[in-house]
Design a protein around this motif. Structure first.
Motif, PDB file in Angstrom:
ATOM      1  N   GLN A 227       0.854  -1.193   0.000  1.00  0.00           N
ATOM      2  CA  GLN A 227       0.000   0.000   0.000  1.00  0.00           C
ATOM      3  C   GLN A 227       0.890   1.244   0.000  1.00  0.00           C
ATOM      4  OE1 GLN A 227      -2.739   0.608   3.315  1.00  0.00           O
ATOM      5  NE2 GLN A 227      -4.163   1.644   1.931  1.00  0.00           N
TER       6      GLN A 227
ATOM      7  N   GLU B 194      -9.028   8.305   3.793  1.00  0.00           N
ATOM      8  CA  GLU B 194     -10.013   7.754   2.870  1.00  0.00           C
ATOM      9  C   GLU B 194     -10.672   8.794   1.982  1.00  0.00           C
ATOM     10  OE1 GLU B 194     -12.725   5.386   5.113  1.00  0.00           O
ATOM     11  OE2 GLU B 194     -11.213   3.877   5.627  1.00  0.00           O
TER      12      GLU B 194
ATOM     13  N   TYR C 200      -7.026   4.617   1.413  1.00  0.00           N
ATOM     14  CA  TYR C 200      -7.751   4.321   0.174  1.00  0.00           C
ATOM     15  C   TYR C 200      -7.850   5.535  -0.750  1.00  0.00           C
ATOM     16  CZ  TYR C 200      -9.209  -0.206   2.063  1.00  0.00           C
ATOM     17  OH  TYR C 200      -9.222  -1.478   2.568  1.00  0.00           O
TER      18      TYR C 200
ATOM     19  N   ARG D 281      -5.403   1.454  -2.733  1.00  0.00           N
ATOM     20  CA  ARG D 281      -5.603   0.272  -1.921  1.00  0.00           C
ATOM     21  C   ARG D 281      -4.356  -0.616  -1.996  1.00  0.00           C
ATOM     22  NH1 ARG D 281     -10.968  -1.121  -0.584  1.00  0.00           N
ATOM     23  NH2 ARG D 281     -12.468   0.471  -1.258  1.00  0.00           N
TER      24      ARG D 281
END
Length: 579
Positions: free
Chosen positions: A341, A536, A555, A559
């Motif tokens: 990630q 996010e 995210y 991801r």
């Protein structure tokens, strides 16, 4: 002149009243000074008129030093005003008071006495004098305290014993009943502890038990009770828990403290089998809670130890056994894969590095996240095996990216069990050499704050040895555990990861926003980089940038993805940046 005797007409002796009074006063004076109890007499204003020899002996104050004084001269300061108010209330209503009181001798030593006070009334019913009679009960109090300690505490570790644990359990259960909460009883058995006694002697075993007790107590919540209930068995009483999630959180911290080796001629690590019962889910009887937790612990031992079993789940261990065996097969059979990630710079969005995350490509259930399979192996040798596999695989991938000219930092999570493994720095150095990593500083090891601080001295030593190899360290979940300046001074931390729970709510919760701001400021004061995980949305990213956070992960950036997808993601960003 001494009173004389005369005789009546019958020749019988007739006592002179003055002589009789003299003899009576002399007799009473002998009793007054001969008694072993201290006596003091005051007037109605509590000024001392007389004391006996025992008073002088017990208090250390000479008679002339207390005459005209008030008994407050003896006050120890241990009693609040309400204590004396109740005393005077009893004297006024009944003319007497008795009880235990702590006073202070002339030497300054505090002592306990049993005191009786009598009020002497005049013809009008009003007090004219007060008489205090007391005995020194300090020795008896100390003996009683010793007996109570022997009855309620373990002599070796100083922990509560089974009896005191039982008493506290009843109290905690009653409180939980009133507030609609749960209580957990956890019974620990040390796997293989008999080997320590057998190889190194009982003194070495005792030292390990004392150190183990200290480690476990160091990570417990306020109000929890740890007890030694016999041999190498311990019990943990957890009050105010909502369910298994709370219990598992505490147990993870406790188990992590057992992983580092102990000071023995030959380093050995300890693991535990744990049985857990819950009130009111399993039973409403304190004794039965212990029985159920003990039975669950024995089931854990029968299946190899190094695991936790709940009383309500007699079949749970079978499932865990199957999952552990399947995970072992997955490790050997190539079903485990690394995902990456990205972490980007908050200021300009440029790629800085990636966190390595483990995925299980299960043949029947598809891709499984770590939370679905790693808890089954926590505290077991397989946990260390998995950590080392991830570390070696990540090192090979890092070396491949170095060769391809990809400049980034790879961050690998390691457990406390792996970090505390004997010779871990050497294992790490060998893994980097075998993989062909050119720049060790591109590897960063991520440890949980709570696990790193469970044994601060050991963690600091191991981390320093790794830093000398060029490795950096990131402290994960910062802000959820100890979070002290002391730890940032002691641990060679390069990066602080701000926990996602604060990041996700920071736009809606001023408290979380203040926490994030404080962590960023604290990190920068120590020259430490900050990473916010759980980003996010773009709005959260912008807010973090305004607060001065260095790196973003979540995210909203990307991801987790396999290495080949990660490389394509980098290529796409590079093309977009050059367009």
């Amino acid at each position: 002149m001494k009173p004389s005797l005369d005789r009546d007409q019958g020749g019988r002796e007739r006592h002179d009243p003055l002589l009789a009074l003299h003899e009576r006063v002399h007799l009473l004076l002998q009793v007054f000074n001969g008694t072993r109890e201290g006596v003091l007499i005051t007037d109605s204003h509590s000024r001392v008129l007389e004391v006996n020899d025992a008073f002088v002996e017990i208090t250390g104050y000479a008679r002339d030093a207390v005459l005209g004084q008030t008994p407050s001269l003896l006050s120890s300061g241990r009693h609040d005003p309400s204590f004396y108010s109740q005393m005077w209330k009893s004297l006024k209503e009944t003319g007497r008071w008795q009880g235990e009181i702590w006073n202070r001798r002339a030497s300054g030593e505090v002592y306990a006495e049993w005191l009786r006070i009598l009020s002497v009334a005049g013809d009008d019913g009003q007090p004219t004098h007060y008489i205090g009679i007391f005995s020194d009960i300090t020795a008896q109090k100390r003996d009683q305290e010793l007996l109570d300690r022997l009855a309620h505490y373990d002599a070796l570790t100083g922990l509560p014993n089974r009896r005191l644990m039982g008493e506290r359990l009843a109290t905690v259960m009653e409180r939980a009943r009133r507030h609609g909460q749960k209580v957990a009883v956890c019974v620990f058995d040390l796997d293989g502890f008999h080997e320590i006694n057998g190889r190194f002697g009982h003194e070495a075993g005792d030292r390990c038990l004392v150190q183990l007790a200290d480690r476990m107590q160091g990570v417990l919540r306020t109000g929890d009770t740890l007890a030694r209930i016999g041999g190498d068995e311990f019990a943990l009483l957890l009050g105010e828990v909502k369910g298994r999630a709370d219990v598992d959180t505490v147990l993870r911290r406790v188990v992590s403290t057992l992983a580092p080796p102990y000071p023995l001629p030959e380093p050995l690590a300890l693991s535990v089998s744990i049985g857990v019962s819950l009130y009111p889910d399993d039973t409403s009887s304190p004794d039965h809670l212990f029985v159920l937790a003990n039975e669950a612990m024995h089931r854990a031992r029968q299946r190899g130890g190094s695991r936790t079993a709940y009383a309500a789940d007699a079949d749970e261990l079978v499932v865990h056994d199957d999952q552990t065996a399947a995970l072992q097969a997955a490790l050997v059979g190539g079903q485990l894969r690394l995902y990456f990630q990205p972490k980007v710079r908050a200021a300009d969005g440029r790629l800085d590095g990636a966190e390595v995350l483990l995925r299980w490509h299960h043949p029947e259930h598809g891709v499984l996240l770590p939370g679905q399979f790693l808890p089954a192996v926590e505290g077991t040798p397989l946990q260390v095996d998995l950590d080392l596999w991830v570390l070696r695989t990540a090192a090979r991938q890092l070396a491949a990216w170095e060769s391809a000219g990809v400049d980034l930092t790879v961050c690998v999570n390691v457990s406390a069990a792996t970090l505390g493994r004997t010779g871990f720095p050497a294992v790490l150095s060998q893994a980097l050499a075998e993989a062909g990593v050119q720049c060790a500083s591109r590897l960063e090891l991520e440890v949980l704050e709570s696990e790193a601080l469970a044994d601060l001295a050991t963690s600091a030593d191991v981390m320093q040895a790794c830093v000398r190899l060029g490795i950096g360290f990131a402290l994960d979940d910062f802000g959820t555990g100890y979070s002290s300046l002391l730890y940032l001074r002691r641990l060679p931390v390069r990066t602080l990861k701000i926990d996602r729970s604060f990041v996700r709510r920071m736009l809606d919760d001023d408290g979380d926003r203040h926490i994030v701001r404080a962590v960023v400021a604290l990190a920068h004061a120590f020259g430490v980089t900050t990473v916010a995980e759980g980003v996010e949305t773009e709005a959260i990213g912008s807010a973090l940038r305004e607060l001065g956070c260095d790196l973003l992960q979540g995210y909203a950036i990307a991801r987790p993805m396999p290495a080949e997808d990660f490389e394509r993601w980098i290529a796409c960003r590079n093309r977009a940046g050059s367009a």
